[in-house]
Design a protein around this motif. Structure first.
Motif, short mmCIF file in Angstrom:
data_model
loop_
_atom_site.label_atom_id
_atom_site.label_comp_id
_atom_site.label_asym_id
_atom_site.label_seq_id
_atom_site.Cartn_x
_atom_site.Cartn_y
_atom_site.Cartn_z
N THR A 122 0.83 -1.20 0.00
CA THR A 122 0.00 0.00 0.00
C THR A 122 0.87 1.26 0.00
O THR A 122 0.62 2.19 -0.77
N ASP A 158 2.33 -4.58 -8.89
CA ASP A 158 1.94 -4.92 -7.52
C ASP A 158 2.29 -6.40 -7.33
O ASP A 158 1.60 -7.28 -7.83
N GLN A 193 1.07 -10.54 -4.17
CA GLN A 193 0.71 -11.97 -4.19
C GLN A 193 1.68 -12.79 -5.02
O GLN A 193 1.53 -14.01 -5.12
N SER A 199 4.76 -6.77 0.04
CA SER A 199 4.61 -6.69 1.50
C SER A 199 5.36 -7.83 2.18
O SER A 199 5.22 -9.00 1.77
N ARG A 240 -10.86 -16.72 4.06
CA ARG A 240 -11.42 -15.36 4.10
C ARG A 240 -12.68 -15.32 3.25
O ARG A 240 -12.74 -15.97 2.20
N1 7TS Z 1 -2.08 -5.71 -3.49
C1 7TS Z 1 -2.51 -6.99 -3.46
C2 7TS Z 1 -2.57 -7.79 -4.73
C3 7TS Z 1 -2.88 -7.55 -2.23
O1 7TS Z 1 -3.30 -8.81 -2.19
C4 7TS Z 1 -2.81 -6.76 -1.05
C5 7TS Z 1 -3.31 -7.28 0.27
C6 7TS Z 1 -2.32 -5.46 -1.15
C7 7TS Z 1 -1.98 -4.96 -2.39
C8 7TS Z 1 -2.15 -4.58 0.04
O2 7TS Z 1 -1.11 -5.08 0.83
P1 7TS Z 1 -0.76 -4.43 2.24
O3 7TS Z 1 0.23 -5.39 2.84
O4 7TS Z 1 -0.17 -3.10 1.98
O5 7TS Z 1 -2.05 -4.36 3.00
N2 7TS Z 1 -4.25 -8.29 0.17
C9 7TS Z 1 -5.02 -8.81 1.15
C10 7TS Z 1 -5.90 -9.86 0.95
O6 7TS Z 1 -6.08 -10.44 -0.10
N3 7TS Z 1 -6.50 -10.15 2.11
O7 7TS Z 1 -6.05 -9.32 3.06
C11 7TS Z 1 -5.11 -8.48 2.47
#
Ligand code: 7TS
Length: 413
Positions: A102, A207, A210, A230, A366
């Motif tokens: 994020t 991004d 995943q 992340s 989830r």
């Molecule tokens: N982009 C993707 C593809 C993600 O899956 C997530 C978090 C983020 C960005 C944001 O990541 P953060 O670590 O900055 O929050 N995805 C999820 C999810 O699928 N369930 O909880 C968080």
């Protein structure tokens, strides 16, 4: 023994599971089956021990103290940066520690976006994006009078490449897209997306939230301009993540936050900024998080990402087959190229109710929109049940999931 012969060797899942203490517990009287890895992954002893070691032996602020502990902490933090750089085939100065994906998106939107995007310019994202790869671009477009364009998604949950090509034009300044969809598991053809964006002179943010836990990502091979991910999804801590950027671009970008560490000199009249990567690292960072991330990356590399990817693929195929045996269950997201996510719906059963009943059987999944409301709108649904896999999940856990879903559906209908 739970062992999987893969083309690249044996993945000893039982041995791997021993490294994850949290997995060995009962929830609601049943052995925990953790299938919420896309939200956050569990931590191996190598990571937990690295954090313990830091606090027990050398907790200190970094980059500033002349004393022994400060030197140890600085060395460990900078070694972690080196580990990340090597892992994604980047230079150390291109690795910026941030809070997570994020923050990585927000940093690029605020810094690169504010400088290089103007009125009438266009930014392209895909219909699969997590809210964190939508909202920062919307905010930028609003501020600059730029236009957000969205690559449509087909019934299988794949981006429609021909439509993407039509969206591209000299007005396109940024393309930002997930490598792997968190809600559906679709693996996007990011290399091709990047090559096409470059033809019109746009930069590309990938991004990788995943992707990093499941596959090898090489920024040079992809030729992406930015990559965010992340730590907590890649078996390290929350509150730490990475923004990779090509040095030539980062050099041109203004700082995102002002404060300590990101400066060379400060007077009340003028401040000069530090070199990369410190220019984007104002304030005391998440030191233990950085160290944990280095330990996590070493851990997955010792196992081997090719082995992990192969094993998870087989597990995904097995899970798909098992779930589809359940009457009136449909998988949402049937891309030809998919990774580690089983999103599903059962006719006349609310995902949340199913999630609660699975939890009563010790199974963590989830439910909901997975922070992808526009994607859910595309499919005309409110949300799904999502089982997301990691390499410590087993075929017998999949069997237990399928059995528990069957049982829950009988109770709910
Ligand atoms: N982009 C993707 C593809 C993600 O899956 C997530 C978090 C983020 C960005 C944001 O990541 P953060 O670590 O900055 O929050 N995805 C999820 C999810 O699928 N369930 O909880 C968080």
């Amino acid at each position: 023994m739970i062992a999987e012969q893969t083309t690249t060797g044996l993945l000893d899942v039982e041995l791997i599971r021993k490294q994850f203490p949290i997995l060995h517990q009962h929830v609601n009287g049943n052995p925990l089956i953790y299938l919420d890895n896309a939200a956050t992954s569990q931590k191996p002893l190598a990571v937990i021990d690295a954090i313990d070691d830091y606090y027990e032996r050398y907790n200190s602020n970094i980059h500033r103290g002349a004393h022994h502990l400060a030197q140890l902490a600085t060395e460990a933090y900078e070694n972690a940066r080196k580990t990340v750089a090597q892992h994604i085939n980047a230079e150390e100065r291109e690795i910026n520690f941030v809070r997570g994906t994020t923050e990585a998106v927000n940093l690029v939107a605020s810094s690169y976006g504010r400088k290089f995007v103007g009125t009438g310019d266009e930014i392209i994202i895909s219909g699969l994006e997590h809210h964190s790869n939508i909202v920062p671009w919307q905010m930028l477009c609003e501020e600059k009078g730029a236009v957000l364009k969205v690559i449509p998604v087909n019934e299988a949950g794949e981006i429609i490449f021909e439509a993407y090509l039509k969206l591209l034009s000299p007005k396109t300044k940024i393309v930002s897209i997930a490598y792997i969809s968190n809600a559906l598991g679709t693996i996007n053809p990011v290399k091709e997306v990047i090559a096409e964006a470059h033809k019109v002179g746009a930069v590309v943010f990938i991004d990788g939230a995943q992707a990093l836990p499941h596959k090898k990502v090489d920024v040079k091979e992809l030729d992406c301009d930015f990559l965010g991910f992340s730590g907590h999804k890649v078996f390290a801590s929350t509150g730490i993540g990475i923004l990779y950027g090509k040095a030539a671009l980062l050099e041109q970008m203004p700082p995102y936050m002002g404060g300590g560490e990101m400066i060379k000199t400060v007077t009340f009249e003028k401040t000069t900024y530090n070199d990369l990567p410190y220019k984007f690292e104002a304030g005391t960072p998440n030191i233990e998080g950085g160290i944990a991330l280095g330990a996590a990356i070493n851990f997955i590399n010792e196992i081997g990402l090719h082995k992990i990817e192969h094993y998870e693929h087989k597990l995904l195929e097995y899970g798909t087959e098992k779930l589809l045996e359940i009457e009136e269950l449909r998988i949402v997201g049937t891309a030809a190229n998919k990774s580690s996510v089983l999103s599903f719906l059962v006719k006349d059963v609310h995902p949340y109710d199913l999630g609660v009943l699975l939890d009563q059987q010790g199974i963590a999944i989830r439910t909901g929109h997975h922070c992808c409301q526009p994607l859910m709108d595309r499919f005309g649904i409110e949300g799904t049940c999502r089982a997301s896999l990691a390499f410590y999940n087993t075929h017998s856990e999949i069997d237990a999931l399928a059995k528990a879903v069957k049982r829950a559906v009988i109770m709910l209908k």
